[in-house]
Design a protein around this motif. Structure first.
Motif, mmCIF file in Angstrom:
data_model
loop_
_atom_site.group_PDB
_atom_site.id
_atom_site.type_symbol
_atom_site.label_atom_id
_atom_site.label_comp_id
_atom_site.label_asym_id
_atom_site.label_seq_id
_atom_site.Cartn_x
_atom_site.Cartn_y
_atom_site.Cartn_z
ATOM 1 N N TYR A 1 0.852 -1.101 -0.143
ATOM 2 C CA TYR A 1 -0.005 -0.141 0.006
ATOM 3 C C TYR A 1 0.753 1.394 0.045
ATOM 4 N N PHE A 2 1.971 1.376 1.001
ATOM 5 C CA PHE A 2 2.713 2.481 0.907
ATOM 6 C C PHE A 2 3.650 2.783 -0.085
ATOM 7 N N ASP A 3 3.950 1.484 -0.883
ATOM 8 C CA ASP A 3 4.781 1.663 -2.077
ATOM 9 C C ASP A 3 4.035 2.385 -3.268
ATOM 10 N N ALA A 4 2.715 2.084 -3.194
ATOM 11 C CA ALA A 4 1.769 2.854 -4.144
ATOM 12 C C ALA A 4 1.405 4.353 -3.764
ATOM 13 N N ASP A 5 1.708 4.536 -2.323
ATOM 14 C CA ASP A 5 1.352 5.934 -1.791
ATOM 15 C C ASP A 5 2.078 6.930 -2.413
ATOM 16 N N GLU A 6 1.633 8.138 -3.094
ATOM 17 C CA GLU A 6 2.294 9.275 -3.682
ATOM 18 C C GLU A 6 3.066 9.790 -2.679
ATOM 19 N N GLN A 7 2.611 9.931 -1.369
ATOM 20 C CA GLN A 7 3.303 10.716 -0.432
ATOM 21 C C GLN A 7 4.443 10.101 0.149
ATOM 22 N N THR A 8 4.713 8.817 -0.044
ATOM 23 C CA THR A 8 5.856 8.196 0.727
ATOM 24 C C THR A 8 6.953 7.910 -0.022
ATOM 25 N N ASP A 9 7.947 8.208 0.329
ATOM 26 C CA ASP A 9 9.386 8.259 -0.471
ATOM 27 C C ASP A 9 10.230 7.132 0.071
ATOM 28 N N THR A 10 9.914 6.602 1.486
ATOM 29 C CA THR A 10 10.751 5.597 2.094
ATOM 30 C C THR A 10 9.992 4.915 3.121
ATOM 31 N N ILE A 11 9.838 3.458 2.932
ATOM 32 C CA ILE A 11 9.219 2.635 4.245
ATOM 33 C C ILE A 11 9.860 2.443 5.347
ATOM 34 N N LEU A 12 9.701 2.874 6.638
ATOM 35 C CA LEU A 12 10.557 2.261 7.648
ATOM 36 C C LEU A 12 9.877 1.085 8.386
ATOM 37 N N LEU A 13 10.544 -0.032 8.325
ATOM 38 C CA LEU A 13 10.033 -1.144 8.983
ATOM 39 C C LEU A 13 10.285 -1.602 10.349
ATOM 40 N N HIS A 14 9.462 -1.834 11.172
ATOM 41 C CA HIS A 14 9.942 -2.518 12.516
ATOM 42 C C HIS A 14 9.414 -3.874 12.587
ATOM 43 N N VAL A 15 10.291 -4.798 12.653
ATOM 44 C CA VAL A 15 9.904 -6.175 12.546
ATOM 45 C C VAL A 15 10.261 -6.987 13.941
ATOM 46 N N GLU A 16 9.373 -7.719 14.576
ATOM 47 C CA GLU A 16 9.966 -8.666 15.673
ATOM 48 C C GLU A 16 9.865 -9.912 15.250
ATOM 49 N N GLY A 17 8.980 -10.468 14.379
ATOM 50 C CA GLY A 17 8.989 -11.664 13.653
ATOM 51 C C GLY A 17 7.715 -11.847 13.381
ATOM 52 N N THR A 18 7.726 -12.732 12.424
ATOM 53 C CA THR A 18 6.591 -13.022 11.386
ATOM 54 C C THR A 18 6.342 -14.524 11.035
ATOM 55 N N ALA A 19 5.221 -14.978 10.632
ATOM 56 C CA ALA A 19 5.068 -16.513 10.222
ATOM 57 C C ALA A 19 5.728 -16.737 8.796
ATOM 58 N N ASP A 20 5.637 -15.827 8.141
ATOM 59 C CA ASP A 20 6.116 -15.743 6.793
ATOM 60 C C ASP A 20 6.846 -14.707 6.375
ATOM 61 N N ALA A 21 8.237 -14.901 6.861
ATOM 62 C CA ALA A 21 9.290 -13.865 6.607
ATOM 63 C C ALA A 21 9.817 -14.077 5.024
ATOM 64 N N ARG A 22 9.636 -14.997 4.407
ATOM 65 C CA ARG A 22 10.129 -15.312 3.119
ATOM 66 C C ARG A 22 9.035 -14.208 2.335
ATOM 67 N N ALA A 23 7.988 -14.423 2.651
ATOM 68 C CA ALA A 23 6.950 -13.407 1.834
ATOM 69 C C ALA A 23 7.241 -11.797 2.027
ATOM 70 N N LEU A 24 7.734 -11.576 3.413
ATOM 71 C CA LEU A 24 7.938 -10.139 3.843
ATOM 72 C C LEU A 24 9.272 -9.887 2.789
ATOM 73 N N LEU A 25 10.096 -10.649 2.670
ATOM 74 C CA LEU A 25 11.352 -10.514 2.148
ATOM 75 C C LEU A 25 11.149 -10.112 0.711
ATOM 76 N N ALA A 26 10.128 -11.008 0.119
ATOM 77 C CA ALA A 26 10.040 -11.024 -1.587
ATOM 78 C C ALA A 26 9.275 -9.893 -1.736
ATOM 79 N N THR A 27 8.326 -9.017 -0.705
ATOM 80 C CA THR A 27 7.444 -7.840 -1.010
ATOM 81 C C THR A 27 8.570 -6.845 -0.928
ATOM 82 N N CYS A 28 9.561 -6.707 0.147
ATOM 83 C CA CYS A 28 10.361 -5.675 0.168
ATOM 84 C C CYS A 28 11.085 -5.684 -1.242
#
Lengths: 462, 233
Positions: free
Chosen positions: A200-227
Motif C-alpha cells: 500500500y505505501f509503495d503505491a502511496d504518492e506521499q511516501t518516499d521511503t518505508i521504515l519497517l519495524h519487525v519482531e517476527g512473522t510466520a512468513d518472513a520469506r513473503a515479507l522479504l519478497a515484498t520488500c
C-alpha cells in the motif's frame, strides 16, 4: 487499490464513541476532529452529541456506509461488530482492543472468528491489539493517544509491528522535525500484515521511503519478497538479536537463529538494516530525500578533523568504501586550497572557509564517488554553503548528506535551508555516518549481480 | 537419490545414517571418502585392502546418532594402518552392537589427512518462517563457541555462495594463512549450493549438515553428514 478505504477514508465511524473523557471512545472521537471528512459517533446508548456530532445507534443507521470504522469496544464484541460493519458496507476497521492471539488459546480462537467475519464481509482490518495509524497530511488520526498532531507531515511511512514502537518512531521523528506520510502499528496483523502494508505505501504518492519495524512473522520469506519487489526503498529494524535458536540436534539448527536469518534475508533482498529507532529514521531521511546512490563509495568532506575521523571510523565499520579521489579532483582541491590539510578522502579543510562549497562540489563531481558526506560546524561569519550546494545538487545526481553542530536555535534556523535543496541534515557526526551507511547498504544490497564479483574483490583485499 | 530416501521414509526413521546421507550427497555430485558397509571383521579387512590404508571404522546404525560418544567411545576408530587394527576395531564395534541389541554394521572408510585442508561446516535447515536456509561456518571443536558463520536464504547463486566464503572472519585461513593449506572456495560454494538445492527440491528434508566438510586445495570432501526428515522427531 487494496486498503484504500482503510488508510485513505472519506468518512469515519467511531464505534463505541463516548462523551466521557478518558474512555477510548472519547479519545478516538477527539482525534478525528481534525479530519475533514464525515465523522459518525456510533453507540446504541449514546445520547445527544459528542464533539458536535450526533450519536447514531448503529453503523447500519448511517445513510452512506463510512469507509473506516474505529472499533472502541471490548474484544469479545469485536467479531460481531465487524460482521455488522461488513454488512453495512464499511471498507476498513481498526481494532484497538487487545485480548486476541497475543493472549493464548482463547484469544487465538476469538481472532480466528474475527478473521472469518472480516473475510466473509470484505472488511480490511488493522490490528487487533494496535494503537491505530495516522496520516498527518490528511489530518487523519485513527488512534486513541494524545498529542499526535505534533508529528509533522512528510515522506516517511512508518510500518511497525508494535503499536508502541510506531509511537516511539513517530515521536522521535517529531523531536528531530522529520515528517511522516503515515505511521502504522500493525498489532496482531489479522488481515493486514507487512506485505499488504508495504504494498500500500509503495503505491502511496506521499511516501518516499518505508521504515519497517519487525519482531517476527510466520512468513518472513513473503515479507522479504515484498520488500524486494516494491519500488520504494524499505529500511528495516529487526529486534531480537539476543534470541537463541530452539534446542536442536544439529549444529546447523543451533547456529541458525531468527536474528541471523533476518539479517541475512534483508541483506539478500536489498533492504538496509539498522539497530535503533534513531538510526531507522536517519537512514530513512537519507533514502527518501536523496537520489538513489549508484554505489557504496563515499567521499567525506570535513571542516574539522575530529568529527571527520569519527565519521570515517563509523563508515568503515559499516562497510563503506572511501576510495581515493581522482588526480584531477585532487588538483582542483589543491587549486582551491593550496596546502590543504588532507586532500585525499576524507578531505579535511581544517576549518570552515568561503571555498568550502567549492571543495564539496569537486568531491561530488569525482567519478570515484557515489555518496558525499559533509561535516561542518556552523560558523556565523560564513553560514552554510547553501548556494554552492544547490548548484552541486542540480549538477550531480548523487546523494549529499550534511552533518553539523551549533546552537540549537541557529541550527533550527539554518539547516532547513539545506533540507530545502534536497540535502538531509544531521546534528552529530555519527548520525551523518548512520545516514550515509544506510545509503551504502542500499547501494550494495541492490547492486546488479555482475557487480557482486567486484564486491568479492574488495573483500578479498581487506 | 530418492531410492535411499524412500527407503528411509518407509522405515519411518527421522534421520538417515551417515552412509545413507553420504550416498545421497555423492549422488548429487559431492565428494565423499571411498567406503564399504560390512558386517564382519574379515569383511572389514577386505574392504580396507580394497580402499587402501589408512582407513576409519565407524558404527553405522539408525539407532546411533552420536557415533563418537556411543558405547563408551567404541563407535569410531580412526587412523587404522593395518589389517590387525581394522579387524580389532570392527570386532569391537560389532560386539557393542550385539551388546546393545540394535541393528547395525561397520562403515569402513578411506582415512583422510585432516592436515591437508580446513574443516568447515555446511548446513541447511528448513525454517518455518524463511523456508530453506543455508549456512557456512568454520568447523572443528569450536564451531558453536566462535560462531564464525554466515547465513543465506536458499536458493542462492554460485557467486553468492562464493561470497559467503569471504564473509567468515576465518576467510584468510582459506588462502594459505601462515603456511597452512589453501582451499578451493568454488568447491565449498558448490557444496553449499547442493545443500540448498536438496532442501529446495525435497519438502521431506528438514536439515542437511555436512560437518566436517574438509576443504582442500583440489576439492571439498564430506567427512560426516547428517540428514533429517521433516516429519521425523
Amino acid at each position: 487499490m487494496p486498503l484504500e478505504r482503510l488508510f485513505d477514508p472519506a468518512s469515519i465511524a467511531v464505534i463505541g464513541a463516548s462523551a466521557t473523557p478518558g474512555k477510548i471512545g472519547y479519545e478516538a472521537m477527539r482525534n478525528v476532529q481534525a479530519f475533514d471528512g464525515e465523522v459518525f459517533p456510533v453507540n446504541p446508548s449514546g445520547d445527544g452529541e459528542v464533539f458536535g456530532h450526533e450519536f447514531v445507534p448503529s453503523v447500519d443507521d448511517i445513510e452512506t456506509a463510512p469507509d473506516l470504522a474505529l472499533l472502541c469496544v471490548p474484544a469479545a464484541a469485536v467479531p460481531d461488530i465487524v460482521e455488522e460493519c461488513g454488512e453495512a458496507g464499511v471498507g476498513g476497521a481498526v481494532i484497538f482492543a487487545g485480548g486476541f492471539a497475543e493472549t493464548g488459546d482463547d484469544g487465538a480462537e476469538l481472532q480466528d472468528r474475527l478473521i472469518e467475519a472480516a473475510e466473509a464481509s470484505g472488511v480490511d482490518l488493522l490490528g487487533p491489539n494496535t494503537s491505530g495509524f495516522l496520516v498527518p497530511g490528511d489530518d487523519l488520526y485513527a488512534t486513541f493517544t494524545t498529542d499526535l498532531e505534533t508529528i509533522p507531515s512528510g515522506n516517511l511511512a512508518i510500518v511497525a509491528q508494535s503499536g508502541g514502537l510506531s509511537y516511539a518512531l513517530g515521536f522521535r521523528a517529531q523531536n528531530i522535525d522529520v515528517g511522516v506520510s503515515a505511521m502504522v502499528g500493525l498489532g496482531n496483523r489479522a488481515t493486514t500484515g507487512f506485505t499488504e502494508a508495504i504494498e500500500y505505501f509503495d503505491a502511496d504518492e506521499q511516501t518516499d521511503t518505508i521504515l519497517l519495524h519487525v519482531e517476527g512473522t510466520a512468513d518472513a520469506r513473503a515479507l522479504l519478497a515484498t520488500c524486494e519487489s516494491v519500488e520504494t526503498p524499505v529500511v528495516a529494524y529487526h529486534v531480537g538479536e539476543q534470541d537463541v535458536g530452539d534446542f536442536a540436534e544439529s549444529h546447523t539448527g543451533a547456529l541458525t537463529g531468527e536474528y541471523e536469518l533476518y539479517q541475512a534475508g534483508f541483506e539478500q533482498y536489498g533492504v538496509p538494516t539498522v539497530r535503533s529507532c534513531a538510526e531507522l529514521i536517519d537512514a530513512g531521511t537519507a533514502l527518501a530525500n536523496c537520489p538513489e546512490p549508484d554505489g557504496p563509495n563515499v567521499g567525506v568532506v570535513t571542516a574539522q578533523a575530529g568529527p571527520g575521523i569519527a565519521i570515517t571510523d563509523q563508515l568503515k565499520a559499516a562497510g563503506a568504501n572511501l576510495p581515493s579521489l581522482t588526480a584531477e579532483t585532487q588538483d582542483v582541491v589543491e587549486d582551491i586550497l593550496p596546502g590543504i590539510t588532507f586532500a585525499e578522502n576524507p578531505v579535511d579543510t581544517g576549518r570552515p572557509m568561503p571555498e568550502f562549497g567549492e571543495v564539496i562540489g569537486a568531491v561530488a563531481r569525482d567519478e570515484n564517488i557515489d555518496i558525499v558526506l559533509v561535516y561542518e560546524l556552523y560558523e556565523a561569519a560564513l553560514g552554510y554553503p547553501v548556494e554552492d550546494l544547490e548548484s552541486v545538487v542540480e549538477a550531480v545526481d548523487k546523494p549529499i548528506v550534511f552533518a553539523s553542530g551549533g546552537p540549537e536555535s541557529i541550527l533550527d534556523e539554518e539547516l532547513p535551508k539545506l533540507e530545502a535543496i534536497g540535502v538531509p541534515t544531521y546534528r552529530t557526526p555519527e548520525r551523518g555516518a548512520d545516514a550515509a551507511a544506510g545509503l551504502v547498504q542500499y547501494a550494495v544490497r541492490n547492486a546488479p549481480p555482475e557487480a557482486a564479483g567486484a564486491q568479492v574483490e574488495v573483500r578479498a583485499d581487506d | 537419490m530418492t531410492e535411499t530416501f524412500e527407503a528411509v521414509a518407509a522405515a519411518e526413521r527421522s534421520t538417515l545414517t551417515e552412509s545413507e546421507a553420504k550416498e545421497l550427497l555423492a549422488d548429487h555430485g559431492l565428494s565423499v571418502p571411498d567406503s564399504r558397509l560390512v558386517r564382519s571383521p574379515e569383511a572389514a579387512v577386505d574392504a580396507a585392502t580394497d580402499i587402501g590404508y589408512p582407513v576409519v571404522a565407524k558404527v553405522s546404525s539408525p539407532a546411533v546418532q552420536h557415533k563418537s560418544e556411543w558405547a563408551g567411545g567404541r563407535g569410531v576408530a580412526v587412523g587404522l594402518e593395518s589389517p590387525e587394527a581394522v579387524r580389532d576395531a570392527a570386532a569391537a564395534i560389532l560386539e557393542a552392537i550385539d551388546e546393545q541389541g540394535i541393528e547395525g554394521s561397520v562403515l569402513v572408510e578411506a582415512g583422510v589427512d585432516l592436515e591437508a585442508g580446513i574443516e568447515v561446516i555446511v548446513g541447511g535447515t528448513r525454517d518455518p518462517s524463511f523456508g530453506p536456509t543455508v549456512l557456512l561456518g568454520l568447523g572443528g571443536v569450536a564451531v558453536e563457541l566462535l560462531e564464525d558463520t554466515t547465513h543465506r536464504i536458499a536458493p542462492i547463486s554460485h557467486a553468492e555462495a562464493v561470497e559467503m566464503t569471504y564473509e567468515l572472519s576465518s576467510s584468510p585461513l582459506f588462502d594459505g594463512y601462515r603456511g597452512g593449506p589453501t582451499v578451493d572456495r568454488d568447491a565449498i560454494a558448490e557444496t553449499i549450493q547442493t545443500v540448498s538445492e536438496l532442501l529446495a527440491a525435497n519438502e521431506d528434508i528438514a536439515d542437511v549438515e555436512i560437518n566436517p566438510l574438509l576443504a582442500r586445495e583440489d576439492a571439498a570432501i564430506a567427512l560426516d553428514a547428517l540428514i533429517t526428515r521433516t516429519d521425523g522427531d
